[in-house]
Design a protein around this motif. Structure first.
Motif, PDB file in Angstrom:
ATOM      1  N   ALA A  83       2.462   3.649   8.447  1.00  0.00           N
ATOM      2  CA  ALA A  83       2.538   2.212   8.167  1.00  0.00           C
ATOM      3  C   ALA A  83       2.482   1.409   9.467  1.00  0.00           C
ATOM      4  O   ALA A  83       1.784   0.390   9.563  1.00  0.00           O
ATOM      5  N   ASN A 127       9.353  10.709   9.859  1.00  0.00           N
ATOM      6  CA  ASN A 127       8.938  10.148   8.575  1.00  0.00           C
ATOM      7  C   ASN A 127       7.512   9.626   8.735  1.00  0.00           C
ATOM      8  O   ASN A 127       7.281   8.531   9.241  1.00  0.00           O
ATOM      9  N   TRP A 128       6.566  10.447   8.281  1.00  0.00           N
ATOM     10  CA  TRP A 128       5.154  10.130   8.527  1.00  0.00           C
ATOM     11  C   TRP A 128       4.693   8.904   7.756  1.00  0.00           C
ATOM     12  O   TRP A 128       3.750   8.226   8.179  1.00  0.00           O
ATOM     13  N   TYR A 129       5.324   8.592   6.633  1.00  0.00           N
ATOM     14  CA  TYR A 129       4.950   7.392   5.881  1.00  0.00           C
ATOM     15  C   TYR A 129       5.204   6.135   6.720  1.00  0.00           C
ATOM     16  O   TYR A 129       4.388   5.216   6.757  1.00  0.00           O
ATOM     17  N   TRP A 130       6.352   6.126   7.382  1.00  0.00           N
ATOM     18  CA  TRP A 130       6.703   4.969   8.215  1.00  0.00           C
ATOM     19  C   TRP A 130       5.816   4.899   9.451  1.00  0.00           C
ATOM     20  O   TRP A 130       5.403   3.815   9.868  1.00  0.00           O
ATOM     21  N   LEU A 156       7.549   0.222   3.250  1.00  0.00           N
ATOM     22  CA  LEU A 156       6.273   0.539   3.879  1.00  0.00           C
ATOM     23  C   LEU A 156       5.511  -0.738   4.239  1.00  0.00           C
ATOM     24  O   LEU A 156       4.886  -0.827   5.302  1.00  0.00           O
TER      25      LEU A 156
END
Length: 286
Positions: free
Chosen positions: A210, A204-207, A4
């Motif tokens: 980020a 991939n919402w985290y990526w 991240l």
């Protein structure tokens, strides 16, 4: 967590370059995501999702610093949006592994173009004539650049910026600010095309978040830096970077012998270093 942080840095670096050059957020981000093993459609979709936020932040920053020709923005966003939506739908229906080397070749060529564009030409930031765009030219430029942006994960800036800079008497910072601001509409259209074609499930919402975070931090800095740093040097740096990373993707895809691969890397690094030195010396002589 480490990934991240890396993606946040990618978003920051890509937006810093894009906001200063009017190009390379999509190309830089997509290149790095492909290097991490992303499928082309998902890499481009993730980048365009992030760009919905980063281009908004960039556009607001450029408007605040007076870097935008609003008439040119309005002429570009409709054809650009149509081209981006069509390109997203086209890319999403191609097998990932089949199209990956072709996308990398496209990005590699864009990298070469970016490098030589800024190696051989440094537009004057003191020129202030308004950007002149006929209806025919704005439609053709918007459609082509928008389609290229969605299919390659980058292309709006590398195509639109040099075309607009080809006009004599045009302010470089106005071109950069105009291209960056209009890219907000292109990012939305491409994102809609990807989400309709491939859905939300694989994102991939985290990526993505980020990438967004890094871009939001860099946007106002880039809009300010455009008045301070020489764009020719940033162009040579990002061009060489894109060439190097896409060469790595192609060598890996084609299973080239490691010894040959290292030799190719050394040649690219040596040429990149020579280009940087040449560009700096050339500007000092002016």
């Amino acid at each position: 967590m480490k990934r991240l942080i890396v993606f946040t840095f990618i978003g920051f670096l890509a937006q810093l370059i894009d906001g200063s050059l009017g190009m390379a957020y999509g190309v830089t981000s997509t290149t790095l995501l492909l290097t991490f093993g992303f499928a082309p459609a998902m890499a481009s979709a993730s980048v365009h999702l992030a760009e919905v936020v980063t281009t908004a932040a960039s556009g607001i920053s450029h408007i605040k610093f007076g870097n935008v020709d609003r008439d040119a923005v309005l002429k570009l966003i409709v054809p650009g949006s149509i081209g981006a939506f069509a390109g997203a739908c086209f890319l999403s229906n191609l097998p990932g592994e089949l199209v990956k080397p072709y996308i990398s070749i496209f990005l590699l060529l864009l990298g070469v173009y970016v490098l030589f564009r800024f190696l051989n030409n440094s537009p004057s930031a003191s020129e202030n004539r308004a950007i002149s765009l006929s209806k025919k030219r704005s439609v053709s430029l918007g459609l082509i650049a928008g389609f290229a942006d969605a299919t390659g994960g980058g292309g709006w800036g590398p195509i639109a910026t040099p075309v607009l800079l080809s006009q004599k008497g045009i302010s470089a910072r106005k071109v950069v600010g105009t291209v960056d601001t209009s890219e907000f509409a292109i990012a939305i259209s491409a994102t809609l095309g990807f989400l309709i074609s491939i859905g939300w499930e694989d994102v991939n919402w985290y990526w993505v978040i980020a990438l967004m975070a890094g871009g939001i931090i860099a946007a106002p800095i880039a809009a300010w830096l455009i008045r301070v740093l020489p764009s020719y040097l940033l162009g040579v740096l990002v061009g060489g970077f894109i060439i190097l990373t896409n060469t790595r993707t192609l060598l890996s895809t084609w299973s080239v012998d490691p010894t040959i691969g290292y030799a190719i890397y050394l040649v690219i690094l040596a040429g990149w270093a020579a280009a940087i030195i040449f560009s700096v010396k050339k500007q000092k002589q002016k």
